[in-house]
Design an enzyme around this catalytic site. Structure first.
Site, short mmCIF file in Angstrom:
data_model
loop_
_atom_site.label_atom_id
_atom_site.label_comp_id
_atom_site.label_asym_id
_atom_site.label_seq_id
_atom_site.Cartn_x
_atom_site.Cartn_y
_atom_site.Cartn_z
N VAL A 30 0.15 -1.81 12.93
CA VAL A 30 -0.51 -0.95 11.93
C VAL A 30 -0.83 -1.78 10.68
O VAL A 30 0.05 -2.43 10.12
CB VAL A 30 0.38 0.26 11.59
N ALA A 31 -2.09 -1.74 10.27
CA ALA A 31 -2.52 -2.62 9.18
C ALA A 31 -2.13 -2.11 7.79
O ALA A 31 -2.06 -2.89 6.85
CB ALA A 31 -4.04 -2.81 9.26
N ASN A 32 -1.89 -0.79 7.67
CA ASN A 32 -1.48 -0.29 6.35
C ASN A 32 -0.15 0.44 6.46
O ASN A 32 -0.04 1.64 6.22
CB ASN A 32 -2.55 0.64 5.75
N LYS A 90 -6.57 2.14 -3.36
CA LYS A 90 -7.50 1.36 -2.55
C LYS A 90 -8.80 1.12 -3.33
O LYS A 90 -9.03 1.72 -4.38
CB LYS A 90 -7.83 2.10 -1.24
N ASP A 134 10.90 -20.09 9.34
CA ASP A 134 9.85 -20.42 8.38
C ASP A 134 9.52 -21.91 8.55
O ASP A 134 10.26 -22.65 9.20
CB ASP A 134 10.29 -20.11 6.94
N SER A 181 4.72 -5.61 0.37
CA SER A 181 5.35 -6.46 1.40
C SER A 181 6.81 -6.08 1.58
O SER A 181 7.35 -6.13 2.69
CB SER A 181 5.24 -7.94 0.99
N ALA A 231 1.58 -9.03 10.02
CA ALA A 231 0.48 -9.88 9.55
C ALA A 231 -0.88 -9.47 10.14
O ALA A 231 -1.86 -10.19 10.00
CB ALA A 231 0.77 -11.35 9.87
N SER A 244 10.41 -23.21 11.97
CA SER A 244 9.45 -22.64 12.92
C SER A 244 8.67 -23.73 13.64
O SER A 244 8.20 -24.69 13.01
CB SER A 244 8.46 -21.75 12.15
N TYR A 295 -6.50 -2.30 -6.08
CA TYR A 295 -6.69 -3.31 -5.03
C TYR A 295 -8.18 -3.35 -4.71
O TYR A 295 -8.79 -2.30 -4.45
CB TYR A 295 -5.95 -2.93 -3.74
N ARG A 319 -1.14 7.54 -0.84
CA ARG A 319 -0.54 7.12 -2.10
C ARG A 319 -1.39 7.60 -3.28
O ARG A 319 -2.52 8.03 -3.11
CB ARG A 319 -0.42 5.59 -2.15
N LEU A 373 2.22 -15.85 6.53
CA LEU A 373 1.00 -15.83 5.73
C LEU A 373 0.66 -17.26 5.36
O LEU A 373 1.51 -18.01 4.87
CB LEU A 373 1.19 -15.00 4.45
N ASP A 432 -2.94 -7.47 9.11
CA ASP A 432 -4.02 -7.34 8.11
C ASP A 432 -4.71 -8.69 7.86
O ASP A 432 -5.78 -8.73 7.26
CB ASP A 432 -3.49 -6.74 6.79
N GLU A 452 -4.54 -7.47 -6.48
CA GLU A 452 -4.03 -8.52 -5.60
C GLU A 452 -4.21 -9.92 -6.14
O GLU A 452 -3.60 -10.85 -5.62
CB GLU A 452 -4.68 -8.41 -4.20
N HIS A 464 -9.76 -6.51 -2.93
CA HIS A 464 -9.97 -7.36 -1.73
C HIS A 464 -11.45 -7.68 -1.54
O HIS A 464 -12.02 -7.46 -0.46
CB HIS A 464 -9.37 -6.70 -0.48
N1 LIG Z 1 0.65 -4.49 7.78
C1 LIG Z 1 0.92 -4.15 6.53
O1 LIG Z 1 0.92 -2.98 6.18
C2 LIG Z 1 1.26 -5.22 5.54
C3 LIG Z 1 1.86 -4.88 4.32
C4 LIG Z 1 2.23 -5.93 3.45
C5 LIG Z 1 1.99 -7.26 3.80
N2 LIG Z 1 1.37 -7.53 5.00
C6 LIG Z 1 1.10 -8.91 5.46
O2 LIG Z 1 2.31 -9.52 5.87
C7 LIG Z 1 2.14 -10.94 5.85
C8 LIG Z 1 3.29 -11.62 5.14
O3 LIG Z 1 3.26 -11.27 3.76
P1 LIG Z 1 4.35 -11.84 2.73
O4 LIG Z 1 4.16 -11.06 1.48
O5 LIG Z 1 5.67 -11.89 3.35
O6 LIG Z 1 3.80 -13.33 2.51
P2 LIG Z 1 4.64 -14.55 1.90
O7 LIG Z 1 3.64 -15.53 1.42
O8 LIG Z 1 5.70 -14.05 0.97
O9 LIG Z 1 5.41 -15.16 3.17
C9 LIG Z 1 4.76 -15.78 4.23
C10 LIG Z 1 5.72 -16.81 4.81
O10 LIG Z 1 5.16 -17.28 6.05
C11 LIG Z 1 5.60 -18.63 6.18
N3 LIG Z 1 4.83 -19.27 7.25
C12 LIG Z 1 3.57 -19.75 7.23
N4 LIG Z 1 3.27 -20.26 8.44
C13 LIG Z 1 4.36 -20.10 9.22
C14 LIG Z 1 4.67 -20.43 10.57
N5 LIG Z 1 3.80 -21.05 11.39
N6 LIG Z 1 5.90 -20.11 11.05
C15 LIG Z 1 6.80 -19.49 10.26
N7 LIG Z 1 6.57 -19.16 8.99
C16 LIG Z 1 5.35 -19.47 8.47
C17 LIG Z 1 5.39 -19.19 4.78
O11 LIG Z 1 6.10 -20.41 4.59
C18 LIG Z 1 5.90 -18.05 3.93
O12 LIG Z 1 7.28 -18.20 3.60
C19 LIG Z 1 0.77 -11.16 5.16
O13 LIG Z 1 -0.21 -11.35 6.15
C20 LIG Z 1 0.54 -9.85 4.43
O14 LIG Z 1 -0.83 -9.62 4.19
C21 LIG Z 1 1.01 -6.53 5.85
#
Ligand SMILES: NC(=O)c1ccc[n+]([C@@H]2O[C@H](COP(=O)([O-])OP(=O)(O)OC[C@H]3O[C@@H](n4cnc5c(N)ncnc54)[C@H](O)[C@@H]3O)[C@@H](O)[C@H]2O)c1
Length: 371
Positions: A298-300, A75, A198, A134, A268, A220, A94, A15, A240, A270, A118, A96
């Site tokens: 994949v983390a990114n 980054k 959720d 996201s 999740a 959930s 970003y 990017r 999250l 990451d 962030e 972190h």
């Molecule tokens: N791998 C990647 O490239 C990448 C990219 C972007 C985001 N992410 C990650 O994805 C994850 C989600 O991000 P987001 O922006 O959607 O966050 P968000 O805060 O918008 O959504 C997270 C949701 O999880 C729910 N939750 C919490 N505990 C739960 C459970 N036990 N069961 C069901 N739901 C539960 C929360 O209520 C919330 O609605 C984060 O860890 C973020 O860092 C990873």
């Protein structure tokens, strides 16, 4: 103000932090933009396109850091850049920091003004510079799930949407936030049968209102997850818990009950991952198989679709960057509480509480530095 756009140097990062269209906006507002040679190449933007938008192309990151009042990035700055950052220079990217002590200490030493994408936060608690990534990761999760369901990729050989006369795949999305909503929306659009889980009942009410009829919202719980993973073809991990590691929601025991060739996509990852068997993978080698279940971790993820991700990210960052450039960092933070929350390290002081707490450093509220 002079704005510097270096080339990203982190592995697998394609990017760039500003598009030629963004440069044009900056220049129209009276700013100068320095772009490092080939900074946009990974996202499909040529040096010529930047020049046509009014940027000046320079050869090295050293020239960017030496000439710019504000250096933007995607980054965090990496060790080769630490000594290039100047006192009083704005670094907007970003960061972190709470997970990165060496970088935190380097930024303190630099006496720069370090504003993190962030931690910029709206009054409703949302994180506008994390949301676009996201959205990308959520939508991409289904694309990857569909791909790895194919037999040649180790999957069960199931088409996500089925065809007339043949059942569609079952997709379970755990977490109904930004990632989960976008994943569920894509899966529904392709015709899959989608379960969206959720913990937050208000969120489930909203999701139930807006999602199509092939999406079933569920509270959930371990019991629900245990039942659903048995019939799932694809499971997306999208939870999250702010400030905490992701909970391990699909255990090794549950994995054993899943269908061979089904696919787990742990977005999740990451935050440590929400499946017990997850470990981070790369775009070069994205999957591994345990108990016959394909894991994609994949983390990114957004890095694989660098052009879309660059456009999505810069759509969100540009208004903030423009305000900082127009008003200076102090003026922008006085005028806009969201930008103020982005202040992480300023003039050698840690101005973000969680970062100070992470490393036992002194916390200085940013308000004290704004007069
Ligand atoms: N791998 C990647 O490239 C990448 C990219 C972007 C985001 N992410 C990650 O994805 C994850 C989600 O991000 P987001 O922006 O959607 O966050 P968000 O805060 O918008 O959504 C997270 C949701 O999880 C729910 N939750 C919490 N505990 C739960 C459970 N036990 N069961 C069901 N739901 C539960 C929360 O209520 C919330 O609605 C984060 O860890 C973020 O860092 C990873």
């Amino acid at each position: 103000m002079i704005i510097g756009i270096p080339r990203e140097i982190k592995a697998e990062e394609n990017r760039v932090c500003m598009t030629p269209a963004g440069v044009e906006v900056m220049v129209k507002n009276g700013h100068e933009v320095l772009v490092e040679k080939s900074a946009g190449a990974g996202s499909g933007f040529t040096d010529d396109a930047y020049t046509r938008s009014g940027a000046k192309i320079v050869d090295t990151p050293k020239q960017i850091y030496a000439g710019a009042d504000m250096v933007m990035h995607v980054k965090e700055p990496l060790p080769p850049e630490y000594d290039l950052i100047r006192e009083g220079q704005i670094v907007f990217t970003y960061l972190h920091l709470a997970a990165d002590e060496p970088q935190t200490r380097a930024l303190i030493k630099s006496k720069a003004v370090c504003i993190a994408y962030e931690t910029i936060q709206k009054a409703d608690g949302s994180l506008p510079l994390l949301t676009p990534m996201s959205e990308v990761a959520g939508r991409m999760a289904i694309q990857e799930g569909a791909k790895f369901l194919e037999m040649a990729q180790g999957g069960r050989g199931i088409l996500l949407g089925g065809v007339p006369g043949v059942e569609p795949a079952t997709v379970v999305v755990i977490g109904g936030g930004v990632v989960g909503f976008n994943a569920a929306k894509m899966a529904c659009g392709l015709g899959a049968k989608v379960y969206l889980l959720d913990m937050n009942l208000d969120r489930l009410r909203y999701l139930s209102d807006v999602m199509p009829a092939n999406c079933f919202t569920l509270m959930s719980s371990p019991a629900t997850i245990r039942t659903l993973v048995k019939k799932a073809d694809v499971v997306i991990g999208a939870v999250l818990i702010p400030g905490a590691k992701a909970p391990r929601l699909v255990t090794r025991d549950m994995l054993k009950t899943m269908k061979k060739g089904s696919v787990l996509v742990d977005v999740a990852i990451d935050q440590g991952g929400c499946f017990e068997t997850s470990k981070a993978t790369t775009h070069g080698d994205p999957t591994f198989v345990i108990d016959g279940v394909v894991h994609y971790c994949v983390a990114n993820m957004p890095g694989a679709v660098a052009k879309t991700s660059t456009l999505a990210l810069t759509n969100a960052t540009l208004p903030y960057a423009l305000q900082i450039a127009n008003q200076g960092w102090k003026g922008a933070m006085q005028a806009n509480e969201e930008i103020k929350l982005g202040a992480n390290v300023i003039n050698g002081k840690v101005t973000y509480k969680a970062v100070a707490e992470a490393f036992g450093l002194v916390y200085t509220p940013v308000g004290k530095l704004l007069n």
